[in-house]
Write a protein that holds these residues in place. Structure first.
Motif, PDB file in Angstrom:
ATOM      1  N   ALA A  16       0.800  -0.725  -0.123  1.00 28.23           N
ATOM      2  CA  ALA A  16      -0.015   0.367   0.019  1.00 28.23           C
ATOM      3  C   ALA A  16       1.008   1.608  -0.151  1.00 28.23           C
ATOM      4  CB  ALA A  16      -0.942   0.066   1.012  1.00 28.23           C
ATOM      5  N   VAL A  17       0.448   1.885  -0.546  1.00 26.68           N
ATOM      6  CA  VAL A  17       1.312   3.767  -0.548  1.00 26.68           C
ATOM      7  C   VAL A  17       0.074   4.552  -0.178  1.00 26.68           C
ATOM      8  CG1 VAL A  17       1.719   5.366  -1.825  1.00 26.68           C
ATOM      9  CG2 VAL A  17       1.904   3.318  -2.888  1.00 26.68           C
ATOM     10  N   ALA A  18      -1.440   4.620  -0.520  1.00 28.94           N
ATOM     11  CA  ALA A  18      -2.320   5.385   0.512  1.00 28.94           C
ATOM     12  C   ALA A  18      -3.393   4.935  -0.019  1.00 28.94           C
ATOM     13  CB  ALA A  18      -1.405   6.615   0.030  1.00 28.94           C
ATOM     14  N   TYR A  19      -5.162   5.507   1.345  1.00 32.72           N
ATOM     15  CA  TYR A  19      -5.810   4.977   1.263  1.00 32.72           C
ATOM     16  C   TYR A  19      -6.356   6.613   1.249  1.00 32.72           C
ATOM     17  CZ  TYR A  19      -9.874   4.048   3.575  1.00 32.72           C
ATOM     18  OH  TYR A  19     -11.115   4.056   3.777  1.00 32.72           O
ATOM     19  N   ILE A  20      -8.455   6.708   1.025  1.00 36.58           N
ATOM     20  CA  ILE A  20      -8.714   8.014   0.998  1.00 36.58           C
ATOM     21  C   ILE A  20     -10.075   7.243   1.022  1.00 36.58           C
ATOM     22  CG2 ILE A  20      -9.171   8.351  -1.334  1.00 36.58           C
ATOM     23  CD1 ILE A  20      -9.251  11.184  -0.237  1.00 36.58           C
ATOM     24  N   TYR A  21     -10.650   7.641   2.081  1.00 36.90           N
ATOM     25  CA  TYR A  21     -12.183   7.372   2.987  1.00 36.90           C
ATOM     26  C   TYR A  21     -12.835   8.580   1.497  1.00 36.90           C
ATOM     27  CZ  TYR A  21     -16.347   6.316   4.321  1.00 36.90           C
ATOM     28  OH  TYR A  21     -18.190   6.473   4.821  1.00 36.90           O
ATOM     29  N   GLY A  75     -16.122   9.232   1.292  1.00 38.66           N
ATOM     30  CA  GLY A  75     -17.031  10.270   1.667  1.00 38.66           C
ATOM     31  C   GLY A  75     -16.444  11.763   3.245  1.00 38.66           C
ATOM     32  N   SER A  76     -15.535  11.459   3.663  1.00 40.83           N
ATOM     33  CA  SER A  76     -14.980  12.034   4.714  1.00 40.83           C
ATOM     34  C   SER A  76     -13.946  12.525   4.179  1.00 40.83           C
ATOM     35  CB  SER A  76     -15.027  11.659   6.112  1.00 40.83           C
ATOM     36  OG  SER A  76     -13.807  10.408   5.969  1.00 40.83           O
ATOM     37  N   GLY A  77     -13.393  12.488   3.345  1.00 37.71           N
ATOM     38  CA  GLY A  77     -11.598  12.431   3.310  1.00 37.71           C
ATOM     39  C   GLY A  77     -10.248  11.973   4.221  1.00 37.71           C
ATOM     40  N   SER A  78     -10.958  11.362   4.306  1.00 40.21           N
ATOM     41  CA  SER A  78      -9.798  10.357   5.318  1.00 40.21           C
ATOM     42  C   SER A  78      -9.027  10.112   4.732  1.00 40.21           C
ATOM     43  CB  SER A  78     -10.918   9.701   5.977  1.00 40.21           C
ATOM     44  OG  SER A  78     -10.210   9.326   7.439  1.00 40.21           O
ATOM     45  N   THR A  79      -7.577  10.150   5.742  1.00 42.60           N
ATOM     46  CA  THR A  79      -6.101   9.655   4.294  1.00 42.60           C
ATOM     47  C   THR A  79      -5.300   8.790   5.193  1.00 42.60           C
ATOM     48  OG1 THR A  79      -5.271  11.385   4.611  1.00 42.60           O
ATOM     49  CG2 THR A  79      -6.372  11.214   2.798  1.00 42.60           C
ATOM     50  N   ARG A  80      -4.974   8.029   4.495  1.00 39.57           N
ATOM     51  CA  ARG A  80      -3.565   7.236   5.836  1.00 39.57           C
ATOM     52  C   ARG A  80      -2.469   7.333   4.506  1.00 39.57           C
ATOM     53  NH1 ARG A  80      -6.202   2.258   9.617  1.00 39.57           N
ATOM     54  NH2 ARG A  80      -7.245   3.629  10.376  1.00 39.57           N
ATOM     55  N   TYR A  81      -1.203   6.829   4.922  1.00 37.19           N
ATOM     56  CA  TYR A  81      -0.063   6.561   3.942  1.00 37.19           C
ATOM     57  C   TYR A  81       0.852   5.471   4.423  1.00 37.19           C
ATOM     58  CZ  TYR A  81      -1.393  11.207   2.260  1.00 37.19           C
ATOM     59  OH  TYR A  81      -2.541  12.420   1.612  1.00 37.19           O
TER      60      TYR A  81
END
Length: 126
Positions: free
Chosen positions: A47-52, A54-60
């Motif tokens: 994984a490089v990055a994630y986004i939801y 609906g809310s714009g919540s991210t993880r890297y």
């Protein structure tokens, strides 16, 4: 079912930037879990990055924090990965992924996603 198509890959020198895009065939509101993964030759997909959406919540991933930014465009059908300060170790095939529902522990795991694009190659030279 959604189809995903990545674009924007290429070859750059270390320290350069690239902007990847992932166009979706369906409204991403139905597939709110979106992510970028990459796979280098002989290595597992990571994984490089994630986004939801609906809310714009991210993880890297730790390896890209502070250098890469995942975002969605205004119509929310295109996923963006802005990559700055690129390093040779960023060289890989980059894939976008989507899912209607992804359990929390799987947000940064390939098993969390049902739909994948064909990939776009990123090559960073030193």
């Amino acid at each position: 079912q959604v189809q995903l198509q990545e674009s924007g890959g290429g070859s750059v020198q270390a320290g350069g930037s690239l902007r990847l895009s992932c166009a979706a065939s369906a409204h991403t509101g139905n597939y709110p879990h979106r992510a970028w993964f990459r796979q280098a030759p002989g290595k597992e997909r990571e994984a490089v990055a994630y986004i939801y959406i609906g809310s714009g919540s991210t993880r890297y991933a730790d390896s890209v924090k502070g250098r890469f930014t995942i975002s969605q465009d205004n119509d929310k059908n295109t996923l963006i990965l802005q990559m700055n300060s690129l390093k040779p170790e960023d060289t890989a095939m980059y894939y976008c992924a989507a899912s209607m529902s992804t359990p929390l522990p799987y947000l940064l795991l390939p098993r969390g996603y049902d739909y994948w694009g064909q990939g776009t190659q990123v090559t960073v030279s030193s």
